[in-house]
Each structure stands twice: as C-alpha cells, then as structure tokens.
Design an enzyme around this catalytic site. Structure first.
Site, PDB file in Angstrom:
ATOM      1  N   ASP A   1      -9.777   3.820  -0.108  1.00 41.55           N
ATOM      2  CA  ASP A   1      -8.474   4.392   0.226  1.00 41.55           C
ATOM      3  C   ASP A   1      -8.364   4.426   1.744  1.00 41.55           C
ATOM      4  O   ASP A   1      -8.963   5.278   2.399  1.00 41.55           O
ATOM      5  CB  ASP A   1      -8.343   5.800  -0.352  1.00 41.55           C
TER       6      ASP A   1
ATOM      7  N   LYS B   1      -2.370   2.190  10.318  1.00 44.76           N
ATOM      8  CA  LYS B   1      -1.804   1.751   9.047  1.00 44.76           C
ATOM      9  C   LYS B   1      -0.282   1.596   9.134  1.00 44.76           C
ATOM     10  O   LYS B   1       0.308   0.798   8.412  1.00 44.76           O
ATOM     11  CB  LYS B   1      -2.179   2.748   7.952  1.00 44.76           C
TER      12      LYS B   1
ATOM     13  N   GLU C   1      -0.915   2.889  -4.285  1.00 46.04           N
ATOM     14  CA  GLU C   1      -1.435   4.262  -4.209  1.00 46.04           C
ATOM     15  C   GLU C   1      -0.896   5.165  -5.325  1.00 46.04           C
ATOM     16  O   GLU C   1      -1.663   5.933  -5.921  1.00 46.04           O
ATOM     17  CB  GLU C   1      -1.134   4.852  -2.830  1.00 46.04           C
TER      18      GLU C   1
ATOM     19  N   ASP D   1       3.408  12.279  -2.703  1.00 45.09           N
ATOM     20  CA  ASP D   1       2.251  12.053  -1.820  1.00 45.09           C
ATOM     21  C   ASP D   1       2.611  12.564  -0.429  1.00 45.09           C
ATOM     22  O   ASP D   1       3.360  11.918   0.312  1.00 45.09           O
ATOM     23  CB  ASP D   1       1.911  10.567  -1.785  1.00 45.09           C
TER      24      ASP D   1
END
Length: 442
Positions: free
Chosen positions: A37, A100, A203, A225
């Site tokens: 992850d 990211k 995800e 999330d």
C-alpha cells in the site's frame, strides 16, 4: 487387475495422508508474494500466512506497521520513511513527500506551479511531468516514481527481514481514479525497487476485501477513505466476486493534516497570549506540531488531552541569527478537549458529506440502498466523523478492521491469492469502468 486397482488406491490414500500430515505438522510455506500500500502520507506492506489463513502487516524494527511516505536526500545517503522525517526539519528542500500526487500525472505548467506552491521542496515541469529538484553536494532532479521506488524498497527490505527470504513479487494498490499512465508509473516505481508486480488493485476494492465483503452477500458498498491529506469516496457495486466502481468523488485537499493544522494554529495563539510571542524557532515549531498531532490522536479515545512542550521563545519575534536576542526557555502547557477540537474543525468535517452525496447521486442510489459503509484511513477514527456518517445513513459504518491497515490487508489477501496460498479460493475481480471520472471538491 483388482490388485493393481487396490495398489493405486493405497498410493492415493498415502498421498492424501501425507498432505494432511504435512499441513498439520510441517511448517507452512513462506509467502511468495507481498501486498503493498503506497499511500500519500503513509505506506505499508503485508503478507498472507498460508498456515494460519491470516494477514500479517509487517512491522519495522521499532514495531511500527507503517512508515511515512517521505524520502530525504543528503550528501551521503537517500533516507526513506521515519529516517527521512527525522531530518525533514533540517533538510526541508531535499525531503520529498506527497509524491503520489504527482506520479504518472501530466500537468499544464500553471497547474503544476499552483499544485507545488505549498511544498518546501522545488517541483519542476519536464514536458508535462513533475520532477523534484534536489541540491546536495550537486543539483539534480528525481522523478516521483524514483521517490516511490525508495519507499517500496524500504517496504521490501522490511518484508525480507521478517520472512527471512528474498522477495521478488508483489501486488500493489492504487486509487480507483488512477488512469492507465498513473498505474504504469506506479508499477515502474516497484520495478525500480526490484519487484515484479503481478496485479494492480484499486484501493476501495482492497478495503472491501479486508472487510471480507468479497465473500458475503452484499450488493452496494460505500468506501470512505480519509487519510492524512486526501478524502476519497467510492461506490462499489458487487456481484459474486466481482466489483464495479459505479461512482467516485473526493477532496484532494482535505485530511488529517488539515485537522491538525487547525489545532496547531489555536495552540500557537495560546502560546502568544501566554508569553507575548509566538514560537519562531524551527525546533519549537516542530515540537509543537508533534505535540498537537499526539493530542489529536489521544482525543479519538479520550475526552481531553494535555499539550506540554518545552519552548525557547525569543523576547521579540525576529531572526534566528546569532546576533539576535537570546531565546528564553519556557514550558507551555494547555489542556484541549474533544469538544474544542470538533468546534475548530466542524466546517471541515461537514465537507466530508459533500462527495458522499455526490457518489450516491451519480450512482442513482438512496442512502437506504447502501448495504455496507466501509471506513478507511486513520482520520476516520475521529468520533465526530464517524457520528456524521452514521447520522447521515441512519446506521453504523463497519469498523471491524483497523482503518489504517484496511487497504494493505486487502492487498495482502490478493497477494495470497496470486501466490496460490491455501485456503484462499475467492478472488475479487475488478470490472474496469473506462468512462468513470472522479469528481473533486476543494
């Protein structure tokens, strides 16, 4: 003939017996594939243990199950995770985080300039791709995928230390809205770390698998999330072992860092009121931020928390030059309550419901049509946020899995499946939806 059949039967029985005894008494095979992850603010690695049928999220040498997604470049080394954060205050221009957000993404010059303005490190545009400018004993640029590779290499080393064997294969997660280019560049980052990626998994799907939703009778799953820097809401439609992402929305400028910042600003004002000057030294600001972050975490469990920090305040706000006034040592103490924290952030908390309403509208569903609400990301631990979501849907969200580790747990399950681990039999299949677009709010 009957003798031959009897002999064949005896051999088959012996093989079954040997397999059963092997499973019972021999050590289980070591996992062959790891789950990764690579988060915006934290990243982690997990494996599926064939013997126990459980996921193990691998700890670092200090017993921590995740590492900060930061990489720092010095004159002598490239540091990743906590080692990078340890030198971040003294080396801010060469410590890269949030990479990211840039990986595999194409930017217009003005957009990249706006996006990078809030970072202490320099971001440059290379034909539409972002690169980070590093100045140590010489100046050079590094790509977001190279930064990601250093983090993945650190996770790979953690896994190899725990497993006692080399690791070469992995499954990795990406945000559901990542396009083909962003996914390919994420895979490229893993390749630079010496890893072959067997599968890329979304995800939200990984989180749903962590909650076991690939094996139970549910139809519509909403995944909220909320991490350190971003909010992503996904509506999944599940039939059998297949997941279709029906709608996505989010806020790429809302997360736990923003909640901490509100409390930090309140605390610095309290320091100014008490001592007549706000903290100016980098060391003081760093200590205060750490204390505020710890208080925020404590307030998820306790109704109040104490912030106590030694500071070195200058009599007059000014430079840190040797000729300036000498810093005066003090100890700042303040009790903060959960109610105060919620009041400071109430407008930010309310923003969480905006993308929730959007995905329901785009998915043509009512609140009552959602079978499971899954929480992912450490910020979903905040009681006020859980209450907001619960009140909105009229039912409690599923909190049976550690939200910090939900994605890595699901990815590790998928890694176990890809590695052929017994007793896993059910795999989650994602149906690509190429027409899907994520709605972003800020």
């Amino acid at each position: 003939m009957s003798g031959e059949i009897s002999m064949i039967g005896s051999v088959i029985l012996a093989l079954f017996l040997a397999g059963y005894l092997g499973q019972q008494y021999l050590p289980p095979p070591k996992p062959k594939v790891i789950g990764l992850d690579l988060g915006t603010t934290f990243c982690s690695v997990g494996v599926f243990r064939p013997g126990s049928g459980k996921v193990e999220v691998i700890e670092d040498e200090e017993g921590r199950k995740s590492i900060p997604s930061a990489v720092s470049f010095t004159n002598t080394a490239v540091l990743a995770g906590y080692e990078a954060m340890d030198v971040a205050d003294s080396n801010p221009q060469n410590t890269v985080y949030d990479s990211k957000r840039f990986i595999g993404k194409m930017f217009e010059p003005g957009v990249l300039e706006q996006e990078s303005a809030r970072y202490p490190f320099q971001v440059t545009n290379n034909n539409g791709s972002a690169e980070f400018v590093i100045s140590t004993n010489h100046t050079f640029t590094v790509s977001p995928e190279f930064v990601g590779s250093r983090l993945l290499l650190r996770l790979k080393e953690m896994a190899e230390r725990q497993l006692g064997a080399p690791v070469h294969k992995a499954v990795i997660s990406v945000p559901a809205e990542f396009d083909e280019r962003q996914r390919n560049y994420t895979v490229r980052a893993a390749n630079l770390a010496g890893l072959e990626i067997l599968r890329v998994i979304n995800e939200p799907t990984a989180a749903a698998m962590a909650y076991g939703l690939h094996k139970v009778d549910v139809f519509n799953v909403l995944v909220v999330d909320l991490g350190g820097g971003t909010l992503d809401v996904s509506l999944l439609n599940k039939q059998g072992g297949m997941f279709l992402t029906r709608a996505m929305a989010g806020n790429n400028k809302l997360g736990g860092q923003d909640f901490s910042q509100r409390l930090f600003l309140y605390t610095t004002e309290r320091v100014r009121q008490q001592f007549g000057v706000a903290p100016a030294l980098k060391e003081d600001i760093h200590r205060l931020r750490q204390a505020v972050e710890a208080a925020k975490l404590n307030l998820t469990l306790q109704p109040s928390a104490l912030i106590a920090v030694p500071l070195h305040l200058r009599p007059h706000q000014g430079s840190e030059s040797p000729g300036g006034p000498a810093p005066h040592p003090v100890v700042f103490q303040a009790a903060v309550t959960r109610q105060l924290f919620e009041e400071l952030n109430e407008d930010l908390f309310q923003k969480i419901l905006v993308p929730v309403e959007t995905v329901l509208a785009e998915g043509h569903l009512g609140k009552e049509d959602v079978d499971e609400i899954v929480l992912v990301g450490g910020s979903t631990r905040i009681p006020r946020i859980r209450a907001l979501i619960s009140d909105f849907f009229g039912k409690e969200p599923n909190t049976s899995v550690d939200p910090d580790l939900a994605v890595v747990t699901g990815v590790a399950i998928q890694a176990g499946i890809m590695g052929g681990s017994w007793p896993l039999q059910v795999s989650a299949i994602e149906i690509p939806n190429r027409h899907l677009r994520k709605t972003n709010f800020s």
